[in-house]
Scaffold this active site. Sequence first.
Site, PDB file in Angstrom:
ATOM      1  N   GLY A  11      13.551  -9.512  -2.118  1.00  0.00           N
ATOM      2  CA  GLY A  11      12.131  -9.768  -2.397  1.00  0.00           C
ATOM      3  C   GLY A  11      11.479  -8.615  -3.145  1.00  0.00           C
ATOM      4  O   GLY A  11      10.255  -8.486  -3.161  1.00  0.00           O
ATOM      5  N   ALA A  12      12.299  -7.812  -3.825  1.00  0.00           N
ATOM      6  CA  ALA A  12      11.787  -6.578  -4.456  1.00  0.00           C
ATOM      7  C   ALA A  12      10.864  -6.850  -5.637  1.00  0.00           C
ATOM      8  O   ALA A  12      10.065  -5.994  -6.000  1.00  0.00           O
ATOM      9  CB  ALA A  12      12.958  -5.715  -4.906  1.00  0.00           C
ATOM     10  N   ALA A  13      10.960  -8.039  -6.247  1.00  0.00           N
ATOM     11  CA  ALA A  13      10.078  -8.325  -7.384  1.00  0.00           C
ATOM     12  C   ALA A  13       8.767  -8.972  -6.940  1.00  0.00           C
ATOM     13  O   ALA A  13       7.931  -9.339  -7.758  1.00  0.00           O
ATOM     14  CB  ALA A  13      10.791  -9.233  -8.384  1.00  0.00           C
ATOM     15  N   GLY A  14       8.595  -9.097  -5.628  1.00  0.00           N
ATOM     16  CA  GLY A  14       7.330  -9.594  -5.090  1.00  0.00           C
ATOM     17  C   GLY A  14       6.379  -8.427  -4.830  1.00  0.00           C
ATOM     18  O   GLY A  14       6.637  -7.288  -5.248  1.00  0.00           O
ATOM     19  N   PHE A  15       5.319  -8.707  -4.119  1.00  0.00           N
ATOM     20  CA  PHE A  15       4.272  -7.697  -3.897  1.00  0.00           C
ATOM     21  C   PHE A  15       4.749  -6.560  -2.976  1.00  0.00           C
ATOM     22  O   PHE A  15       4.956  -5.427  -3.416  1.00  0.00           O
ATOM     23  CB  PHE A  15       3.041  -8.418  -3.331  1.00  0.00           C
ATOM     24  CG  PHE A  15       2.052  -7.533  -2.628  1.00  0.00           C
ATOM     25  CD1 PHE A  15       1.574  -6.374  -3.237  1.00  0.00           C
ATOM     26  CD2 PHE A  15       1.586  -7.857  -1.363  1.00  0.00           C
ATOM     27  CE1 PHE A  15       0.658  -5.552  -2.586  1.00  0.00           C
ATOM     28  CE2 PHE A  15       0.669  -7.055  -0.708  1.00  0.00           C
ATOM     29  CZ  PHE A  15       0.212  -5.907  -1.315  1.00  0.00           C
ATOM     30  N   THR A 127       6.005 -10.655  10.336  1.00  0.00           N
ATOM     31  CA  THR A 127       4.545 -10.630  10.199  1.00  0.00           C
ATOM     32  C   THR A 127       3.855 -10.703  11.560  1.00  0.00           C
ATOM     33  O   THR A 127       4.427 -11.245  12.521  1.00  0.00           O
ATOM     34  CB  THR A 127       4.084 -11.834   9.330  1.00  0.00           C
ATOM     35  OG1 THR A 127       2.683 -12.015   9.474  1.00  0.00           O
ATOM     36  CG2 THR A 127       4.764 -13.128   9.754  1.00  0.00           C
ATOM     37  N   ASP A 128       2.625 -10.209  11.622  1.00  0.00           N
ATOM     38  CA  ASP A 128       1.851 -10.327  12.871  1.00  0.00           C
ATOM     39  C   ASP A 128       1.520 -11.789  13.175  1.00  0.00           C
ATOM     40  O   ASP A 128       1.170 -12.136  14.307  1.00  0.00           O
ATOM     41  CB  ASP A 128       0.562  -9.487  12.809  1.00  0.00           C
ATOM     42  CG  ASP A 128      -0.408  -9.906  11.710  1.00  0.00           C
ATOM     43  OD1 ASP A 128      -0.078 -10.796  10.896  1.00  0.00           O
ATOM     44  OD2 ASP A 128      -1.517  -9.337  11.660  1.00  0.00           O
ATOM     45  N   GLU A 129       1.648 -12.649  12.141  1.00  0.00           N
ATOM     46  CA  GLU A 129       1.304 -14.055  12.360  1.00  0.00           C
ATOM     47  C   GLU A 129       2.255 -14.727  13.344  1.00  0.00           C
ATOM     48  O   GLU A 129       1.947 -15.790  13.876  1.00  0.00           O
ATOM     49  CB  GLU A 129       1.286 -14.814  11.030  1.00  0.00           C
ATOM     50  CG  GLU A 129       0.202 -14.316  10.098  1.00  0.00           C
ATOM     51  CD  GLU A 129      -0.144 -15.299   8.997  1.00  0.00           C
ATOM     52  OE1 GLU A 129       0.026 -16.511   9.196  1.00  0.00           O
ATOM     53  OE2 GLU A 129      -0.586 -14.841   7.931  1.00  0.00           O
ATOM     54  N   TYR A 151       4.266 -21.514   7.848  1.00  0.00           N
ATOM     55  CA  TYR A 151       4.730 -20.194   7.392  1.00  0.00           C
ATOM     56  C   TYR A 151       5.116 -19.318   8.577  1.00  0.00           C
ATOM     57  O   TYR A 151       6.238 -18.812   8.661  1.00  0.00           O
ATOM     58  CB  TYR A 151       3.642 -19.508   6.555  1.00  0.00           C
ATOM     59  CG  TYR A 151       3.829 -18.002   6.430  1.00  0.00           C
ATOM     60  CD1 TYR A 151       4.895 -17.474   5.691  1.00  0.00           C
ATOM     61  CD2 TYR A 151       2.964 -17.101   7.059  1.00  0.00           C
ATOM     62  CE1 TYR A 151       5.089 -16.094   5.587  1.00  0.00           C
ATOM     63  CE2 TYR A 151       3.150 -15.732   6.964  1.00  0.00           C
ATOM     64  CZ  TYR A 151       4.203 -15.235   6.230  1.00  0.00           C
ATOM     65  OH  TYR A 151       4.397 -13.867   6.138  1.00  0.00           O
TER      66      TYR A 151
HETATM   67  N1  NAD Z   1       1.612  -9.779   2.117  1.00  0.00           N
HETATM   68  C1  NAD Z   1       1.313  -9.604   3.394  1.00  0.00           C
HETATM   69  O1  NAD Z   1       0.143  -9.437   3.752  1.00  0.00           O
HETATM   70  C2  NAD Z   1       2.419  -9.574   4.432  1.00  0.00           C
HETATM   71  C3  NAD Z   1       2.085  -9.220   5.737  1.00  0.00           C
HETATM   72  C4  NAD Z   1       3.093  -9.176   6.698  1.00  0.00           C
HETATM   73  C5  NAD Z   1       4.390  -9.504   6.361  1.00  0.00           C
HETATM   74  N2  NAD Z   1       4.688  -9.872   5.085  1.00  0.00           N
HETATM   75  C6  NAD Z   1       6.093 -10.209   4.775  1.00  0.00           C
HETATM   76  O2  NAD Z   1       6.512  -9.335   3.746  1.00  0.00           O
HETATM   77  C7  NAD Z   1       7.455  -9.998   2.914  1.00  0.00           C
HETATM   78  C8  NAD Z   1       7.012  -9.908   1.471  1.00  0.00           C
HETATM   79  O3  NAD Z   1       5.722 -10.532   1.360  1.00  0.00           O
HETATM   80  P1  NAD Z   1       4.933 -10.508  -0.019  1.00  0.00           P
HETATM   81  O4  NAD Z   1       3.503 -10.612   0.298  1.00  0.00           O
HETATM   82  O5  NAD Z   1       5.427  -9.409  -0.867  1.00  0.00           O
HETATM   83  O6  NAD Z   1       5.410 -11.894  -0.639  1.00  0.00           O
HETATM   84  P2  NAD Z   1       5.570 -12.294  -2.169  1.00  0.00           P
HETATM   85  O7  NAD Z   1       5.440 -13.779  -2.150  1.00  0.00           O
HETATM   86  O8  NAD Z   1       4.700 -11.484  -3.040  1.00  0.00           O
HETATM   87  O9  NAD Z   1       7.078 -11.895  -2.507  1.00  0.00           O
HETATM   88  C9  NAD Z   1       8.183 -12.555  -1.962  1.00  0.00           C
HETATM   89  C10 NAD Z   1       9.372 -12.336  -2.878  1.00  0.00           C
HETATM   90  O10 NAD Z   1      10.497 -13.021  -2.302  1.00  0.00           O
HETATM   91  C11 NAD Z   1      11.171 -13.700  -3.341  1.00  0.00           C
HETATM   92  N3  NAD Z   1      11.833 -14.888  -2.766  1.00  0.00           N
HETATM   93  C12 NAD Z   1      11.239 -15.955  -2.187  1.00  0.00           C
HETATM   94  N4  NAD Z   1      12.168 -16.849  -1.800  1.00  0.00           N
HETATM   95  C13 NAD Z   1      13.377 -16.321  -2.135  1.00  0.00           C
HETATM   96  C14 NAD Z   1      14.708 -16.767  -1.997  1.00  0.00           C
HETATM   97  N5  NAD Z   1      15.001 -17.967  -1.458  1.00  0.00           N
HETATM   98  N6  NAD Z   1      15.703 -15.975  -2.439  1.00  0.00           N
HETATM   99  C15 NAD Z   1      15.427 -14.763  -2.997  1.00  0.00           C
HETATM  100  N7  NAD Z   1      14.178 -14.296  -3.177  1.00  0.00           N
HETATM  101  C16 NAD Z   1      13.165 -15.072  -2.752  1.00  0.00           C
HETATM  102  C17 NAD Z   1      10.097 -14.087  -4.342  1.00  0.00           C
HETATM  103  O11 NAD Z   1      10.631 -14.323  -5.633  1.00  0.00           O
HETATM  104  C18 NAD Z   1       9.174 -12.888  -4.282  1.00  0.00           C
HETATM  105  O12 NAD Z   1       9.538 -11.918  -5.238  1.00  0.00           O
HETATM  106  C19 NAD Z   1       7.565 -11.429   3.431  1.00  0.00           C
HETATM  107  O13 NAD Z   1       8.698 -11.524   4.240  1.00  0.00           O
HETATM  108  C20 NAD Z   1       6.293 -11.621   4.250  1.00  0.00           C
HETATM  109  O14 NAD Z   1       6.490 -12.548   5.274  1.00  0.00           O
HETATM  110  C21 NAD Z   1       3.735  -9.908   4.107  1.00  0.00           C
END
Ligand code: NAD
Length: 329
Positions: A11-15, A127-129, A151
């Site tokens: 998930g490195a290309a996500g947020f 997540t806390d959810e 989710y």
């Molecule tokens: N953003 C928040 O506030 C928050 C809070 C608590 C926990 N989290 C957890 O942190 C993690 C990252 O969250 P985020 O906000 O960066 O999400 P995001 O949606 O920005 O990024 C998720 C990334 O996962 C990749 N991805 C999704 N499905 C995939 C698959 N099947 N195979 C490979 N890659 C896949 C996506 O391409 C994306 O780059 C998640 O597990 C989320 O549950 C997020």
Amino acid sequence: MPAFKKIVVTGAAGFVGSHVAEAIVEMYPDSQIVLFDKMTYASHSDNVIHLLRDKRVEFQLADLCDPDSCIKAVNGADLVVHLAAESHVDNSFGNSLLFTRSNVLGTHTLAEAARSHNVGLFVHVSTDEVYGQILEGDVDETAKLNPTNPYSASKAAAEMVLNGYQKSYGMPIIMVRANNIFGIRQFPEKILPTFIMRMLHGMKLQIHGSGKNCRRYLAATDFAAGVLKIIEKGTIGEAYNIGSDEEFTNSEVANMICGLFDRDPGEWVTYVDDRPFNDFRYAISYDKVKALGWARKVNVADRLPQMITWYSENQDRYPHFTRLANGGR
Ligand SMILES: NC(=O)c1ccc[n+]([C@@H]2O[C@H](COP(=O)([O-])OP(=O)(O)OC[C@H]3O[C@@H](n4cnc5c(N)ncnc54)[C@H](O)[C@@H]3O)[C@@H](O)[C@H]2O)c1
């Protein structure tokens, strides 16, 4: 400091993943690092491109649900930090099976690859959810999981799969549960970047329901530092909450953003139908990670001006907003 030969960050290309990957690349200068991502709509190549200039870092475009891809990634790895997931609650009401596929089957597939290749440490970002709504006080890591939407249910289910791997196979897993994370590079569907982008495009802010629902906010950079602290000092088999005390109602968030754009909330905030179910409040205690030496450094109000500048300069990453602003869908 433990030395790792090869680290995988999913998930490195996500947020959040991009912030964690940045921190890992800096913290472990001798490790080979694989950034694993399927590149869904929520990701962006610019979130990681700067990291790929480093020859130790490679990108693997792959789906978690593909066993061969997971095996390729974890082969020779001694640390996996797993963040890849479908992450947006609103989408989970419409397409909940996708959430089960990526978050549960995907985590299971990755865990099976990690188990069969004897990965030394598997850090799972949850997540806390998963605790469900907490109307008063806060909960620690021993609280019962009680998810209330597709989710959070998929995130809790992923934890249960890992629990089974931990108990049955003795797989070395650490669970991390965080509250709402904020910062640059978050896809504008979550509240802060959406509000900023709507203001930048001259669109009113929309709040689900009454606006009284509250969330706690943690900076992505603080979260990444917490994950590193847990990798360094955490105990295998344990769960750690990483949290914040900065709690705001959705209306308060809207007022803050309006204030920074010098706009009157009475004119710029509208209220729309609520989600099918909208947890009123999440609240976690995080004494356990503090005891490892982690402390929160960044407040929402300090980071918002930087976020506004960043979203203003990077609007072309999110063309759907320009379409929306021009009356499209
Ligand atoms: N953003 C928040 O506030 C928050 C809070 C608590 C926990 N989290 C957890 O942190 C993690 C990252 O969250 P985020 O906000 O960066 O999400 P995001 O949606 O920005 O990024 C998720 C990334 O996962 C990749 N991805 C999704 N499905 C995939 C698959 N099947 N195979 C490979 N890659 C896949 C996506 O391409 C994306 O780059 C998640 O597990 C989320 O549950 C997020």
